[in-house]
Design a protein around this motif. Structure first.
Motif, PDB file in Angstrom:
ATOM      1  N   GLY A  31       0.696  -1.175  -0.046  1.00  0.00           N
ATOM      2  CA  GLY A  31      -0.069  -0.181   0.062  1.00  0.00           C
ATOM      3  C   GLY A  31       0.825   1.271  -0.033  1.00  0.00           C
ATOM      4  N   LEU A  32       2.099   1.108  -0.100  1.00  0.00           N
ATOM      5  CA  LEU A  32       2.998   2.469  -0.372  1.00  0.00           C
ATOM      6  C   LEU A  32       2.505   3.140  -1.456  1.00  0.00           C
ATOM      7  N   ASN A  33       2.417   4.358  -1.551  1.00  0.00           N
ATOM      8  CA  ASN A  33       2.002   5.319  -2.889  1.00  0.00           C
ATOM      9  C   ASN A  33       2.660   5.077  -3.991  1.00  0.00           C
ATOM     10  N   ASP A  34       4.198   5.004  -3.837  1.00  0.00           N
ATOM     11  CA  ASP A  34       4.902   5.060  -5.008  1.00  0.00           C
ATOM     12  C   ASP A  34       5.312   3.623  -5.366  1.00  0.00           C
ATOM     13  N   ASP A  35       4.919   2.528  -4.947  1.00  0.00           N
ATOM     14  CA  ASP A  35       4.990   1.082  -5.654  1.00  0.00           C
ATOM     15  C   ASP A  35       6.542   0.648  -5.567  1.00  0.00           C
ATOM     16  N   LYS A  36       7.248   1.235  -4.749  1.00  0.00           N
ATOM     17  CA  LYS A  36       8.543   0.800  -4.649  1.00  0.00           C
ATOM     18  C   LYS A  36       9.003   0.082  -3.549  1.00  0.00           C
ATOM     19  N   GLU A  37       9.767  -0.987  -3.648  1.00  0.00           N
ATOM     20  CA  GLU A  37       9.917  -1.938  -2.523  1.00  0.00           C
ATOM     21  C   GLU A  37      10.983  -1.340  -1.405  1.00  0.00           C
ATOM     22  N   HIS A  38      10.378  -0.220  -0.709  1.00  0.00           N
ATOM     23  CA  HIS A  38      11.282   0.288   0.617  1.00  0.00           C
ATOM     24  C   HIS A  38      11.315  -0.771   1.660  1.00  0.00           C
ATOM     25  N   PRO A  46      12.184  -1.238  19.146  1.00  0.00           N
ATOM     26  CA  PRO A  46      12.039   0.213  19.313  1.00  0.00           C
ATOM     27  C   PRO A  46      10.427   0.653  19.726  1.00  0.00           C
ATOM     28  N   GLU A  47       9.471  -0.340  19.476  1.00  0.00           N
ATOM     29  CA  GLU A  47       8.022  -0.018  20.036  1.00  0.00           C
ATOM     30  C   GLU A  47       7.925   0.032  21.603  1.00  0.00           C
ATOM     31  N   GLN A  48       8.985  -0.459  22.130  1.00  0.00           N
ATOM     32  CA  GLN A  48       8.867  -0.423  23.397  1.00  0.00           C
ATOM     33  C   GLN A  48       9.731   0.880  23.939  1.00  0.00           C
ATOM     34  N   GLN A  49      10.335   1.614  23.268  1.00  0.00           N
ATOM     35  CA  GLN A  49      11.095   2.926  23.623  1.00  0.00           C
ATOM     36  C   GLN A  49       9.942   4.171  23.419  1.00  0.00           C
ATOM     37  N   GLU A  50      10.476   5.190  24.104  1.00  0.00           N
ATOM     38  CA  GLU A  50       9.562   6.244  24.242  1.00  0.00           C
ATOM     39  C   GLU A  50       9.600   7.077  23.186  1.00  0.00           C
ATOM     40  N   ALA A  51      10.871   7.202  22.577  1.00  0.00           N
ATOM     41  CA  ALA A  51      11.427   7.880  21.382  1.00  0.00           C
ATOM     42  C   ALA A  51      12.452   7.101  20.587  1.00  0.00           C
ATOM     43  N   PRO A  52      12.192   6.030  19.902  1.00  0.00           N
ATOM     44  CA  PRO A  52      13.301   5.511  19.318  1.00  0.00           C
ATOM     45  C   PRO A  52      14.076   6.206  18.048  1.00  0.00           C
ATOM     46  N   LEU A  53      15.418   5.641  18.019  1.00  0.00           N
ATOM     47  CA  LEU A  53      16.122   6.270  16.899  1.00  0.00           C
ATOM     48  C   LEU A  53      15.628   5.804  15.695  1.00  0.00           C
ATOM     49  N   ILE A  54      15.581   6.716  14.660  1.00  0.00           N
ATOM     50  CA  ILE A  54      15.120   6.311  13.370  1.00  0.00           C
ATOM     51  C   ILE A  54      16.202   7.052  12.459  1.00  0.00           C
ATOM     52  N   ARG A  55      16.587   6.182  11.293  1.00  0.00           N
ATOM     53  CA  ARG A  55      17.391   6.672  10.325  1.00  0.00           C
ATOM     54  C   ARG A  55      16.678   6.546   9.092  1.00  0.00           C
ATOM     55  N   ILE A  56      16.257   7.561   8.302  1.00  0.00           N
ATOM     56  CA  ILE A  56      15.811   7.407   6.821  1.00  0.00           C
ATOM     57  C   ILE A  56      17.116   7.721   5.896  1.00  0.00           C
ATOM     58  N   HIS A  57      17.341   6.536   5.040  1.00  0.00           N
ATOM     59  CA  HIS A  57      18.560   6.404   4.376  1.00  0.00           C
ATOM     60  C   HIS A  57      17.985   6.064   3.122  1.00  0.00           C
ATOM     61  N   SER A  58      18.238   6.948   2.246  1.00  0.00           N
ATOM     62  CA  SER A  58      18.072   6.781   0.504  1.00  0.00           C
ATOM     63  C   SER A  58      19.209   5.811   0.208  1.00  0.00           C
ATOM     64  N   GLU A  59      18.743   5.048  -0.621  1.00  0.00           N
ATOM     65  CA  GLU A  59      19.538   4.009  -1.362  1.00  0.00           C
ATOM     66  C   GLU A  59      20.856   4.639  -1.905  1.00  0.00           C
ATOM     67  N   CYS A  60      21.890   4.129  -2.105  1.00  0.00           N
ATOM     68  CA  CYS A  60      23.156   4.436  -2.585  1.00  0.00           C
ATOM     69  C   CYS A  60      23.914   3.377  -3.048  1.00  0.00           C
ATOM     70  N   GLY A  88      19.216  -0.251  19.828  1.00  0.00           N
ATOM     71  CA  GLY A  88      17.960  -0.506  19.028  1.00  0.00           C
ATOM     72  C   GLY A  88      17.570   0.744  18.141  1.00  0.00           C
ATOM     73  N   GLY A  89      16.531   0.517  17.127  1.00  0.00           N
ATOM     74  CA  GLY A  89      15.966   1.418  16.542  1.00  0.00           C
ATOM     75  C   GLY A  89      15.391   1.020  15.070  1.00  0.00           C
ATOM     76  N   VAL A  90      15.216   2.059  14.338  1.00  0.00           N
ATOM     77  CA  VAL A  90      14.632   1.533  12.830  1.00  0.00           C
ATOM     78  C   VAL A  90      15.409   2.207  11.836  1.00  0.00           C
ATOM     79  N   LEU A  91      15.932   1.668  10.748  1.00  0.00           N
ATOM     80  CA  LEU A  91      16.424   1.864   9.609  1.00  0.00           C
ATOM     81  C   LEU A  91      15.749   1.684   8.616  1.00  0.00           C
ATOM     82  N   LEU A  92      15.105   2.983   7.889  1.00  0.00           N
ATOM     83  CA  LEU A  92      14.179   2.855   6.718  1.00  0.00           C
ATOM     84  C   LEU A  92      15.102   3.060   5.532  1.00  0.00           C
ATOM     85  N   TYR A  93      15.147   2.192   4.732  1.00  0.00           N
ATOM     86  CA  TYR A  93      15.832   2.032   3.474  1.00  0.00           C
ATOM     87  C   TYR A  93      15.048   2.392   2.514  1.00  0.00           C
TER      88      TYR A  93
END
Length: 204
Positions: A31-38, A46-60, A88-93
């Motif tokens: 259901g992502l609106n650009d149909d790419k395989e992110h 991280p769901e147990q942390q108050e404010a988990p660390l997130i990295r939004i990283h664009s493919e290179c 812990g955290g979430v890396l969005l690639y």
């Protein structure tokens, strides 16, 4: 690009990345609106942390995989992995190679930079905007994961602005390290001068 309220988790699969690291899971989405395989790489809980660390990283591909010195992408990716492996955290690639212009166009832009123009002017000469990335998929991924209060690992103030506008609370913007070398110094300087990135470069 508008947000996609239909974005949902498709698969959540344990994939160990290191014997010594915290447990990791790879999460795909529908259901992502650009149909790419992110993809989201979840470190720990991280769901147990108050404010988990997130990295939004664009493919290179050139930096992340082959260690190109023309950018600092690979170093930033590996730094995020080291930190998240410990706390812990979430890396969005995001599959947005070359700030959204694609690998071949990025190589064309490199060729233009070799004539003396900066990274943003090279994109313009090819008919693109300075930065064609869209962080809406990252926002949709965070919401699908139930993460609406985060710390953001980034030197790019525009990422934080986009998240806040979409209802994601950014409690802190954590700067990455500075990875400058003789090949990427002008590239990093352009980021600072034209896009206000939080990178402290030594003055000559």
């Amino acid at each position: 690009m508008p947000a996609s309220p239909s974005a949902k988790i498709r698969a959540n699969v344990p994939i160990p990345l290191s014997e010594k690291a915290i447990a990791t899971r790879f999460v795909s989405f529908s259901g992502l609106n650009d149909d790419k395989e992110h993809i989201a790489i979840i470190y720990g809980s991280p769901e147990q942390q108050e404010a988990p660390l997130i990295r939004i990283h664009s493919e290179c591909l050139t930096g992340d995989v082959f260690g190109s010195q023309r950018c600092d992408c690979g170093e930033q990716l590996h730094e995020a992995q080291r930190i998240m492996s410990a706390e812990g955290g979430v890396l969005l690639y995001l599959r947005q190679e070359g700030r959204g212009i694609g690998l071949y166009n990025k190589l064309d832009a490199y060729a233009l930079q070799d004539t003396g123009v900066d990274t943003y002017t090279a994109n313009e000469m090819l008919g693109f905007a300075h930065d064609q990335r869209d962080f809406t998929p990252a926002i949709d991924m965070l919401k699908a994961l139930g993460l609406k209060r985060i710390r953001l690992l980034s030197n790019n103030p525009h990422k934080a602005d986009d998240l806040v506008k979409a209802g994601i609370e950014v409690t802190e913007r954590v700067q990455t390290g500075v990875y400058v070398n003789q090949y990427n110094a002008e590239y990093l300087k352009a980021k600072v001068d034209q896009q206000d990135h939080s990178i402290t470069l030594k003055q000559n």
